[in-house]
Motif scaffolding. Structure first.
Motif, PDB file in Angstrom:
ATOM      1  N   TRP A  14       0.850  -1.188   0.000  1.00 48.67           N
ATOM      2  CA  TRP A  14       0.000   0.000   0.000  1.00 48.67           C
ATOM      3  C   TRP A  14       0.884   1.237   0.000  1.00 48.67           C
ATOM      4  O   TRP A  14       2.033   1.201   0.412  1.00 48.67           O
ATOM      5  CB  TRP A  14      -0.948   0.017   1.195  1.00 48.67           C
ATOM      6  CG  TRP A  14      -0.238   0.139   2.520  1.00 48.67           C
ATOM      7  CD1 TRP A  14       0.233  -0.868   3.295  1.00 48.67           C
ATOM      8  CD2 TRP A  14       0.098   1.350   3.198  1.00 48.67           C
ATOM      9  NE1 TRP A  14       0.845  -0.381   4.421  1.00 48.67           N
ATOM     10  CE2 TRP A  14       0.768   1.002   4.388  1.00 48.67           C
ATOM     11  CE3 TRP A  14      -0.087   2.700   2.934  1.00 48.67           C
ATOM     12  CZ2 TRP A  14       1.240   1.939   5.289  1.00 48.67           C
ATOM     13  CZ3 TRP A  14       0.384   3.633   3.848  1.00 48.67           C
ATOM     14  CH2 TRP A  14       1.036   3.242   5.005  1.00 48.67           C
ATOM     15  N   SER A  15       0.329   2.328  -0.501  1.00 49.88           N
ATOM     16  CA  SER A  15       1.027   3.617  -0.426  1.00 49.88           C
ATOM     17  C   SER A  15      -0.008   4.728  -0.396  1.00 49.88           C
ATOM     18  O   SER A  15      -1.087   4.610  -0.974  1.00 49.88           O
ATOM     19  CB  SER A  15       1.977   3.803  -1.611  1.00 49.88           C
ATOM     20  OG  SER A  15       1.262   3.860  -2.817  1.00 49.88           O
ATOM     21  N   LYS A  16       0.328   5.758   0.324  1.00 48.99           N
ATOM     22  CA  LYS A  16      -0.540   6.932   0.435  1.00 48.99           C
ATOM     23  C   LYS A  16       0.379   8.129   0.638  1.00 48.99           C
ATOM     24  O   LYS A  16       1.037   8.247   1.669  1.00 48.99           O
ATOM     25  CB  LYS A  16      -1.511   6.784   1.600  1.00 48.99           C
ATOM     26  CG  LYS A  16      -2.505   7.904   1.681  1.00 48.99           C
ATOM     27  CD  LYS A  16      -3.576   7.617   2.708  1.00 48.99           C
ATOM     28  CE  LYS A  16      -4.606   8.728   2.675  1.00 48.99           C
ATOM     29  NZ  LYS A  16      -5.676   8.496   3.636  1.00 48.99           N
ATOM     30  N   GLY A  17       0.422   8.981  -0.369  1.00 56.31           N
ATOM     31  CA  GLY A  17       1.330  10.122  -0.294  1.00 56.31           C
ATOM     32  C   GLY A  17       2.764   9.642  -0.234  1.00 56.31           C
ATOM     33  O   GLY A  17       3.204   8.845  -1.055  1.00 56.31           O
ATOM     34  N   ASP A  18       3.500  10.095   0.787  1.00 57.10           N
ATOM     35  CA  ASP A  18       4.902   9.691   0.914  1.00 57.10           C
ATOM     36  C   ASP A  18       5.083   8.495   1.851  1.00 57.10           C
ATOM     37  O   ASP A  18       6.193   8.164   2.232  1.00 57.10           O
ATOM     38  CB  ASP A  18       5.742  10.877   1.392  1.00 57.10           C
ATOM     39  CG  ASP A  18       5.297  11.407   2.749  1.00 57.10           C
ATOM     40  OD1 ASP A  18       4.194  11.030   3.210  1.00 57.10           O
ATOM     41  OD2 ASP A  18       6.050  12.190   3.347  1.00 57.10           O
ATOM     42  N   ARG A  19       3.983   7.838   2.231  1.00 56.55           N
ATOM     43  CA  ARG A  19       4.054   6.671   3.118  1.00 56.55           C
ATOM     44  C   ARG A  19       3.700   5.404   2.343  1.00 56.55           C
ATOM     45  O   ARG A  19       2.894   5.439   1.424  1.00 56.55           O
ATOM     46  CB  ARG A  19       3.080   6.832   4.279  1.00 56.55           C
ATOM     47  CG  ARG A  19       3.427   8.004   5.166  1.00 56.55           C
ATOM     48  CD  ARG A  19       2.445   8.211   6.275  1.00 56.55           C
ATOM     49  NE  ARG A  19       1.761   6.976   6.666  1.00 56.55           N
ATOM     50  CZ  ARG A  19       0.794   6.915   7.542  1.00 56.55           C
ATOM     51  NH1 ARG A  19       0.341   8.001   8.103  1.00 56.55           N
ATOM     52  NH2 ARG A  19       0.229   5.767   7.846  1.00 56.55           N
ATOM     53  N   SER A  20       4.315   4.312   2.723  1.00 57.96           N
ATOM     54  CA  SER A  20       3.996   3.034   2.096  1.00 57.96           C
ATOM     55  C   SER A  20       4.328   1.910   3.076  1.00 57.96           C
ATOM     56  O   SER A  20       5.003   2.114   4.075  1.00 57.96           O
ATOM     57  CB  SER A  20       4.780   2.850   0.803  1.00 57.96           C
ATOM     58  OG  SER A  20       6.153   2.782   1.071  1.00 57.96           O
TER      59      SER A  20
END
Length: 91
Positions: A14-20
């Motif tokens: 998963w990834s969301k913005g600069d997080r994964s």
């Protein structure tokens, strides 16, 4: 509650913005006197459970969230009752 842990493990990126990250789960079957159903249990970064039959103390695994609702522990402690029998060798 009886929980039968199966050997299948699933990983989902998963990834969301600069997080994964990766969500890791393991197949299981939950059973009590009222119902029986297939599910998945979160294993996070921990080692997978050994396949077999476990006992889950639901009272110890449940707490209250910040809003007063019930929350199940992310990785509840389960006691191994019986390891799964090894699969028969194929011919």
């Amino acid at each position: 509650m009886k929980v039968t842990i199966l050997p299948q493990i699933h990983e989902k990126q998963w990834s969301k913005g600069d997080r994964s990250g990766v969500i890791r789960t393991q197949d299981c079957v939950y059973e009590n006197p009222i119902f029986r159903g297939k599910g998945r249990i979160d294993i996070g970064k921990s080692d997978p459970y050994k396949p077999g039959e476990y006992e889950l103390d639901l009272e110890a695994a449940v707490s209250l969230d910040d809003f007063g609702g019930l929350k199940l522990a992310r990785r509840p402690e389960m006691k191994l009752v019986r390891e799964a029998s090894p699969a028969p060798a194929s011919k």
